[in-house]
Design a protein around this motif. Sequence first.
Motif, PDB file in Angstrom:
ATOM      1  N   LEU A 128       3.724  -2.004 -11.040  1.00 35.60           N
ATOM      2  CA  LEU A 128       3.895  -0.583 -10.751  1.00 35.60           C
ATOM      3  C   LEU A 128       2.996   0.305 -11.627  1.00 35.60           C
ATOM      4  N   ALA A 129       2.636  -0.228 -12.809  1.00 30.95           N
ATOM      5  CA  ALA A 129       1.823   0.546 -13.739  1.00 30.95           C
ATOM      6  C   ALA A 129       0.366   0.645 -13.279  1.00 30.95           C
ATOM      7  N   GLN A 130      -0.003  -0.122 -12.270  1.00 31.71           N
ATOM      8  CA  GLN A 130      -1.384  -0.079 -11.784  1.00 31.71           C
ATOM      9  C   GLN A 130      -1.699   1.315 -11.247  1.00 31.71           C
ATOM     10  N   GLU A 131      -2.964   1.702 -11.418  1.00 33.62           N
ATOM     11  CA  GLU A 131      -3.357   3.020 -10.952  1.00 33.62           C
ATOM     12  C   GLU A 131      -3.348   3.080  -9.419  1.00 33.62           C
ATOM     13  N   SER A 132      -3.769   1.970  -8.854  1.00 35.92           N
ATOM     14  CA  SER A 132      -3.728   1.913  -7.394  1.00 35.92           C
ATOM     15  C   SER A 132      -3.368   0.500  -6.955  1.00 35.92           C
ATOM     16  N   ILE A 133      -2.745   0.416  -5.784  1.00 32.04           N
ATOM     17  CA  ILE A 133      -2.415  -0.893  -5.207  1.00 32.04           C
ATOM     18  C   ILE A 133      -3.055  -0.943  -3.822  1.00 32.04           C
ATOM     19  N   LYS A 144      -8.682  -1.841   7.227  1.00 36.26           N
ATOM     20  CA  LYS A 144      -8.854  -0.626   6.441  1.00 36.26           C
ATOM     21  C   LYS A 144      -8.115  -0.851   5.117  1.00 36.26           C
ATOM     22  N   THR A 145      -8.658  -0.331   4.043  1.00 35.30           N
ATOM     23  CA  THR A 145      -7.984  -0.467   2.761  1.00 35.30           C
ATOM     24  C   THR A 145      -7.168   0.797   2.472  1.00 35.30           C
ATOM     25  N   VAL A 146      -5.890   0.588   2.131  1.00 42.38           N
ATOM     26  CA  VAL A 146      -4.994   1.708   1.863  1.00 42.38           C
ATOM     27  C   VAL A 146      -4.369   1.508   0.478  1.00 42.38           C
ATOM     28  N   ASP A 147      -4.239   2.587  -0.259  1.00 43.88           N
ATOM     29  CA  ASP A 147      -3.557   2.516  -1.556  1.00 43.88           C
ATOM     30  C   ASP A 147      -2.078   2.835  -1.337  1.00 43.88           C
ATOM     31  N   ILE A 148      -1.223   1.831  -1.581  1.00 43.37           N
ATOM     32  CA  ILE A 148       0.204   2.060  -1.333  1.00 43.37           C
ATOM     33  C   ILE A 148       0.954   2.563  -2.571  1.00 43.37           C
ATOM     34  N   ARG A 149       0.280   2.554  -3.716  1.00 47.59           N
ATOM     35  CA  ARG A 149       0.984   2.941  -4.946  1.00 47.59           C
ATOM     36  C   ARG A 149       1.659   4.311  -4.842  1.00 47.59           C
TER      37      ARG A 149
END
Lengths: 214, 617
Positions: A128-133, A144-149
């Motif tokens: 969860l600490a990642q800036e983006s997932i 397509k690449t999506v950031d779910i964070r």
Amino acid sequence: MKDYRIEFAKTGSLRYISHLDLNRCMIRAIRRSGLPAWYTEGFHPHLYLMFPLALSLGAESLCECMDVRLTEEVPEDEILTRLNAALPEGLRALRVGTPGREAVEIGSAVYEITLTGQDVRVRWEAFLAQESIPIEKKTKKGMKTVDIRPQITQEAVEETPDGLTLTLRLPAGNEGNLNASVVTDAFTAFTEGAVQCRRICRTKIFCLDGKVFF
Amino acid sequence: MLKDKIEAHLLEVQRPSRYSGGEVGQVVKDRDKVDVRFAFCFPDIYDVGMSHLGMKILYSLINSRENYWCERVFAPWPDYEAVMRREGIPLYGLESRDPIRAFDFIGFTLQYEMSFTAILNMLDLAGVPIRQSERGEAIAPIVCAGGPCACNAEPLCDFFDLFILGEGEEVNLELMDLYRTMRDAGATRSAFLREAAKIPGVYVPSLYDVTYHEDGTIEAVTPRDGAPAVVTKRVMTDMDKSFYPDSVVVPFIEIVHDRVSVEVLRGCIRGCRFCQAGSLYRPFREKSPETICAQGRALCESTGYDELSLSSLSTSDHSRIREVLDDLLCYTAERHINLSLPSLRVDNFSKDVLEKVTTIRKSGLTFAPEAGTQRLRDVINKNVTEEELMRTCTIAFEGGYTQVKLYFMMGLPTETDEDIEGIADLAQKVVNLFYDMPGRAKGKLQVSISTATFVPKPFTAFEFEPQVEKDEIIRRQQVLRRAIKSKKIKASMHVSDISQMEAALARGDRRLGAVLYDVWAAGGKLESWDEFFDAQRWYAAFEKNGLDPAFYANRTRPYDEVMPWDHLDYMVSKRFLIRENELAHQGVTTPSCREHCAGCGANKVLGRPCFPKEGDA
């Protein structure tokens, strides 16, 4: 003619039933129940049944909804009794009322997720600490690449003897939907298989304005 | 627990509810309170097996006995088989999720020959020794089978303890009762089998020795240990009193035939000379309209299905079908139920009846002339004339239909290029009919021709006939393609070595057991599926065992040859089959049983003519 909204639970082996199969199963259950269901007019009349929000295969739920139209008014507790007598194990009607909020108003849902494995809490926090997932998502135009964070809201976290139970709120409905299994798949991949997802259960559906859907 | 192990991996596979059970209508009992457990196995996937009517009848029948428990078992799709083998999940009953190797009976239904390899694979997945001879003297599990292909299950003799011939409504319970008594008395497998062989309709292959001539044909089949020289199939003489379920399992997923069915009659009066079912299910017996309607209503109410099918080999041959339809249509129309008659001969019906029943999905009509010329239709005794076809198409076109499907067989006995060209002519006449109609429907006409390679089957007039070889079938398909002139006609023909293997197994003998085993060992499982069938595997297995598929499939058999199934009696006499074969070669038709009794012999079991004439006692 009267419309009713029925809240039901889908648990146990019934989590292996797809949305389409659930629809067929409910239609047959209503027919077995003998409730005076309304049929559409036209060349191929069919029983009118509407699910405001689909549940993905593999997930359980304690808060599914379906709207059904009956040709006459029937007491709500009678609807509940007759339907439950016709439902298979794993499906249970919980509550009957009048449809209020519309499907398009749905904005998010809460999921209870059971995880097992080693150091689940530490790994989850790191995840969860990642800036983006970033997630690869199949769209009509290809991958397509999506950031779910930014879409993940953690509401609660509780340690269990063999892992962790998470309560997450994720976007749901027309405005954008994130399957809980996408999150857990990303997390198990992040842990390189050290953590397994045991159960996903939807517990509440909310509208865009933050109020409970039903 | 096995249940947890199963559930841990179900999300890895397609359509997981094939493997999880829990449907409405399934029967769950307390495993500690039942005496005999029966695993009813269908050697194909859930979607196919769940559509099978016989399984529904026998499942309910066995479960109607409080102390017996019947569960359903299907072949897994390869994705789930891989999971099962990887995780050590043995084949289990869907109701209890208990491994079937601990059951008392493992019973298969033999619906088509190409499913045989799936049986071997299912036994292996169950953890049961595949060969009967390796199962030892412990009485359980008894591996048995029934269904149409039990009429010549000789290729499967290595793998089965016993076969059940004919209809199972009585004999299955007799067998289970005997088993229960003998097991409780501590009997061995072989002692049980010797006793079981005394039950009429039960065939225990290990009690018969087969000897062969030098040319590979059978010299004799000799019974041992008191087994009967001839085993006769079982028949239910009164369809109104015969067990029929009032409830069935309602699948979650969409299956091949997704509806409830009432069987309206058994047998067939038509006598098509290629048709095995028409022979095996004789004599002709009807249910009364009262029984049909009561059973149909009960099934609709207990399942919630919105489609009810009246099934049989030829539903419109029911003598009181109009009464049945009038009565049922009143019921179904009110409740939004579609009534479907899959095997309807449309020619018998008036337009108004046709409009009320779903004989077909809107826009498509199917028709099976089977052969392209009247001469060949007379040979095969398919008593359908061109005028009937045209009349039916006229009704259909007037009703707005624009698609016609015509089914034919290729490689029928005596077939010439003229008969093949006749297929194209017939289709062309349907096209012309459409464009000559003044009030024809708007929309695109399409006439599709579908041809299948003829497979000669036991207990038919053509059991003596050779199957036409693949190269010749390919040539005939080219003849057909050249004969088609209109773009409105679409021909779908494909050749496969499957037909030859089906023909070899259908009329095969016990030596094919080794071939089946080798095909399975080489990876052959769901071989009835085009996508999995591998001809090379089959040819290699034949060669390894010194056998030739052509010997079984493509050879003319003299009338006096001992057939591998001659010790099995399906009540249709050999004399009758020979007579019909001779008439076929003379191009002479045989009228339907209702018009004139052809003397096949099947009515003996009824103790009266199938169709008593006025004045008969």
